[in-house]
Design an enzyme around this catalytic site. Structure first.
Site, mmCIF file in Angstrom:
data_model
loop_
_atom_site.group_PDB
_atom_site.id
_atom_site.type_symbol
_atom_site.label_atom_id
_atom_site.label_comp_id
_atom_site.label_asym_id
_atom_site.label_seq_id
_atom_site.Cartn_x
_atom_site.Cartn_y
_atom_site.Cartn_z
ATOM 1 N N ARG A 156 62.792 -20.736 -40.892
ATOM 2 C CA ARG A 156 63.053 -20.031 -39.934
ATOM 3 C C ARG A 156 62.223 -18.789 -39.613
ATOM 4 N NH1 ARG A 156 68.502 -21.589 -40.778
ATOM 5 N NH2 ARG A 156 69.183 -23.278 -39.621
ATOM 6 N N LYS A 210 50.308 -15.235 -30.493
ATOM 7 C CA LYS A 210 50.870 -16.490 -30.097
ATOM 8 C C LYS A 210 50.397 -17.375 -30.962
ATOM 9 C CE LYS A 210 50.459 -16.261 -24.969
ATOM 10 N NZ LYS A 210 49.798 -16.841 -23.674
ATOM 11 N N GLU A 238 35.074 -15.758 -25.245
ATOM 12 C CA GLU A 238 36.463 -14.734 -25.265
ATOM 13 C C GLU A 238 36.067 -13.379 -24.988
ATOM 14 O OE1 GLU A 238 39.356 -16.489 -24.485
ATOM 15 O OE2 GLU A 238 39.559 -18.009 -26.057
ATOM 16 N N LYS A 252 42.432 -6.937 -25.680
ATOM 17 C CA LYS A 252 43.518 -7.432 -26.056
ATOM 18 C C LYS A 252 44.734 -6.920 -26.531
ATOM 19 C CE LYS A 252 45.244 -11.566 -27.519
ATOM 20 N NZ LYS A 252 45.143 -13.186 -27.865
ATOM 21 N N GLU A 308 54.411 -12.200 -22.700
ATOM 22 C CA GLU A 308 53.982 -12.581 -21.332
ATOM 23 C C GLU A 308 54.982 -12.852 -20.437
ATOM 24 O OE1 GLU A 308 50.604 -15.460 -21.916
ATOM 25 O OE2 GLU A 308 51.003 -16.209 -20.038
ATOM 26 N N ARG A 314 50.373 -9.702 -19.526
ATOM 27 C CA ARG A 314 49.728 -10.481 -20.461
ATOM 28 C C ARG A 314 49.082 -12.055 -19.839
ATOM 29 N NH1 ARG A 314 51.126 -11.703 -26.686
ATOM 30 N NH2 ARG A 314 49.239 -13.237 -27.020
ATOM 31 N N ASN A 357 44.646 -15.169 -19.663
ATOM 32 C CA ASN A 357 44.278 -16.627 -19.537
ATOM 33 C C ASN A 357 43.385 -16.785 -18.505
ATOM 34 O OD1 ASN A 357 46.422 -17.445 -21.421
ATOM 35 N ND2 ASN A 357 47.961 -16.821 -19.912
ATOM 36 N N HIS A 360 41.559 -20.164 -18.458
ATOM 37 C CA HIS A 360 42.286 -21.033 -19.369
ATOM 38 C C HIS A 360 43.158 -22.171 -18.569
ATOM 39 C CE1 HIS A 360 40.976 -18.273 -22.323
ATOM 40 N NE2 HIS A 360 41.623 -18.923 -23.117
ATOM 41 N N HIS A 382 42.407 -25.605 -20.459
ATOM 42 C CA HIS A 382 43.027 -26.512 -20.953
ATOM 43 C C HIS A 382 43.031 -27.851 -20.406
ATOM 44 C CE1 HIS A 382 45.787 -22.979 -22.508
ATOM 45 N NE2 HIS A 382 44.684 -22.952 -23.425
ATOM 46 N N HIS A 419 36.969 -25.025 -27.586
ATOM 47 C CA HIS A 419 37.883 -24.207 -26.719
ATOM 48 C C HIS A 419 36.807 -22.948 -25.935
ATOM 49 C CE1 HIS A 419 41.149 -21.961 -25.256
ATOM 50 N NE2 HIS A 419 40.791 -20.877 -25.846
HETATM 51 N N1 LIG Z 1 46.716 -18.011 -30.220
HETATM 52 C C1 LIG Z 1 45.782 -17.048 -29.359
HETATM 53 O O1 LIG Z 1 46.209 -16.206 -28.744
HETATM 54 C C2 LIG Z 1 44.491 -17.964 -29.077
HETATM 55 C C3 LIG Z 1 43.480 -17.118 -28.436
HETATM 56 C C4 LIG Z 1 42.273 -17.872 -28.328
HETATM 57 C C5 LIG Z 1 41.935 -19.158 -28.861
HETATM 58 N N2 LIG Z 1 43.066 -19.561 -29.435
HETATM 59 C C6 LIG Z 1 42.757 -20.936 -30.070
HETATM 60 O O2 LIG Z 1 41.813 -20.735 -31.007
HETATM 61 C C7 LIG Z 1 41.109 -22.230 -31.308
HETATM 62 C C8 LIG Z 1 39.433 -22.157 -31.060
HETATM 63 O O3 LIG Z 1 39.238 -21.308 -32.177
HETATM 64 P P1 LIG Z 1 37.809 -21.353 -33.131
HETATM 65 O O4 LIG Z 1 36.744 -21.487 -31.955
HETATM 66 O O5 LIG Z 1 37.724 -20.278 -33.931
HETATM 67 O O6 LIG Z 1 37.884 -22.783 -33.676
HETATM 68 P P2 LIG Z 1 37.920 -23.317 -35.100
HETATM 69 O O7 LIG Z 1 39.012 -22.700 -35.912
HETATM 70 O O8 LIG Z 1 38.152 -25.000 -34.851
HETATM 71 O O9 LIG Z 1 36.585 -22.952 -35.834
HETATM 72 C C9 LIG Z 1 35.379 -23.502 -35.214
HETATM 73 C C10 LIG Z 1 34.617 -24.079 -36.481
HETATM 74 O O10 LIG Z 1 33.953 -23.165 -37.132
HETATM 75 C C11 LIG Z 1 34.158 -23.549 -38.618
HETATM 76 N N3 LIG Z 1 34.225 -22.136 -39.230
HETATM 77 C C12 LIG Z 1 35.389 -21.564 -38.991
HETATM 78 N N4 LIG Z 1 34.721 -20.330 -39.729
HETATM 79 C C13 LIG Z 1 33.824 -20.598 -40.401
HETATM 80 C C14 LIG Z 1 32.434 -19.626 -40.948
HETATM 81 N N5 LIG Z 1 32.921 -18.362 -41.128
HETATM 82 N N6 LIG Z 1 31.405 -20.290 -41.449
HETATM 83 C C15 LIG Z 1 31.207 -21.517 -40.835
HETATM 84 N N7 LIG Z 1 32.044 -22.351 -40.230
HETATM 85 C C16 LIG Z 1 33.338 -21.683 -39.857
HETATM 86 C C17 LIG Z 1 35.530 -24.291 -38.500
HETATM 87 O O11 LIG Z 1 35.799 -25.183 -39.750
HETATM 88 C C18 LIG Z 1 35.305 -25.174 -37.107
HETATM 89 O O12 LIG Z 1 34.433 -26.334 -37.508
HETATM 90 C C19 LIG Z 1 41.618 -23.161 -30.093
HETATM 91 O O13 LIG Z 1 42.561 -24.015 -30.586
HETATM 92 C C20 LIG Z 1 42.368 -21.951 -29.207
HETATM 93 O O14 LIG Z 1 43.300 -22.865 -28.636
HETATM 94 C C21 LIG Z 1 44.372 -19.103 -29.532
HETATM 95 ZN ZN LIG Z 2 41.318 -18.691 -25.281
#
Ligand SMILES: NC(=O)c1ccc[n+]([C@@H]2O[C@H](COP(=O)([O-])OP(=O)(O)OC[C@H]3O[C@@H](n4cnc5c(N)ncnc54)[C@H](O)[C@@H]3O)[C@@H](O)[C@H]2O)c1
Ligand SMILES: [Zn+2]
Length: 372
Positions: A129, A150, A192, A234, A244, A248, A252, A255, A259, A273
């Protein structure tokens, strides 16, 4: 090493859920003392979640420094990429955490990009939980995902459909870890960053335009400023509206389109993404112009994104009808209405409800098949 004074600190002010974000080269070496400052002492078990790309680079040194400070540490390594944000992977991690003997006082540590951060945060939100977790972002994009609480995994019918609001206790953003990022992931991260400018601060957009080349090289003279300013936007938004209910939603921008692109182009690596957000922000700007809510925003938006080597047209094979169907299911939508965050000018956006389908379709059709 007690060098925390050389790092930049930003604070997310959310009452009892407030937490610091430490940014700088070498922050990770100070993680034990940063944890202790947050009341997480070595009597707490740590469970690191990371992926197969990040583990060989940083898992051992992080584990060693935490163990040297007396923390019991175990870990789980997931496959890289969006597919790790699934209920199957979630369940596998819960199994490993139980087998490792984690209790309610244990702390999950997300060592990775947004995928690992969202997944780990959701595990932490649900495990017994809800237990504490810490974000150690390793991508540029994770300047966004690691802040704001989030957390989610995907459902085959939609992105981030199964999730929660669960704030981390601490974000430790060591910029030296970004040096190993592949160029494509650097670009994705800037999508972003650009978003944070477009929704809030025209002068930040102008600064990005001036510094694209150095930023793309991760030049340490400009990179920290880009991160502080983007994270600053942010924080300003999230601290006004944690869950949100209102403002907030502007985070998006792009987005709703993104999505749908991600859902349809598959989570399997065709498009990531940040790239989907890039296309989505251009689509939003074009839609705003079509609805006569804005002038001359789409050209400036797409020019900047292109300079960061980001895509600005839809991938081949995406069908406008299918996209509209997915967008009607978007979490922002109420009763299947099409809801978008649209620019009014560079630096200012608004949420527009019940956008007519015909205009959305026109924008999508104009952005298909490589037309710029
Ligand atoms: N929660 C939120 O508010 C929020 C906001 C924006 C995006 N997101 C989410 O974030 C995700 C995308 O994140 P991302 O772009 O970081 O993707 P990711 O976590 O898949 O990382 C991208 C790639 O880089 C590699 N990698 C990571 N760090 C590395 C490093 N230091 N050196 C070499 N390789 C490395 C990873 O293994 C992966 O292959 C999506 O799922 C999206 O929905 C969430
Ligand atoms: Zn995003």
């Amino acid at each position: 090493m007690e060098q925390t004074h050389t790092f930049k600190r930003l604070g997310v002010d959310l009452g009892v859920r407030s937490y610091p974000i430490w940014i700088g080269e070498g922050v990770l070496q100070s993680l034990p003392s940063l944890l202790a400052q947050q009341g997480i002492g070595a009597d707490r078990c740590l469970f690191i979640i990371t992926d197969e790309h990040v583990a060989p680079l940083y898992l051992e040194s992080l584990t060693n420094s935490l163990q040297a400070a007396g923390y019991p540490v175990s870990h789980a390594i997931v496959k890289p990429g969006e597919q790790a944000k699934s209920l199957t992977v979630f369940e596998g991690i819960v199994t490993q955490a139980l087998e490792a003997g984690l209790d309610r006082k244990s702390v999950f540590v997300a060592l990775g990009g947004g995928v690992v951060g969202d997944l780990c945060g959701y595990v932490a939100a649900a495990y017994m939980r809800g237990v504490d977790f810490v974000q150690v972002p390793t991508t540029l994009l994770a300047h966004d995902s690691s802040v704001g609480g989030k957390v989610a995994v995907n459902h085959p019918l939609g992105k981030n459909i199964i999730g929660a609001f669960h704030q981390p206790k601490l974000v430790a953003y060591d910029t030296s870890l970004l040096q190993t990022l592949p160029p494509r992931e650097i670009s994705a991260g800037y999508a972003e960053v650009v978003k944070h400018g477009l929704i809030w601060d025209e002068s930040f957009v102008a600064w990005l335009e001036k510094n694209v080349e150095q930023l793309t090289r991760l030049d340490s003279h400009v990179l920290p400023e880009a991160l502080y300013r983007a994270i600053g936007v942010k924080i300003a938004v999230v601290s006004q509206d944690e869950r949100e209910n209102g403002i907030r939603a502007i985070l998006n921008l792009g987005h709703t389109f993104a999505h749908a692109i991600e859902s349809l182009a598959g989570y399997s690596g065709g498009i990531n993404h940040g790239e989907a957000v890039s296309i989505g922000m251009v689509a939003a700007a074009r839609l705003a112009e079509k609805l006569q809510l804005a002038n001359h925003v789409s050209e400036r938006t797409s020019n900047l994104l292109k300079r960061f080597n980001l895509p600005t047209v839809l991938p081949n094979g995406l069908d406008a009808d299918e996209m509209i169907k997915v967008m009607r299911r978007d979490k922002k939508g109420e009763g299947g209405k099409l809801v978008f965050v649209l620019p009014r000018e560079v630096g200012r956006v608004e949420v527009v409800k019940d956008v007519p389908e015909a205009q959305v379709r026109e924008v999508l059709e104009q952005m298909t098949g490589g037309e710029q």
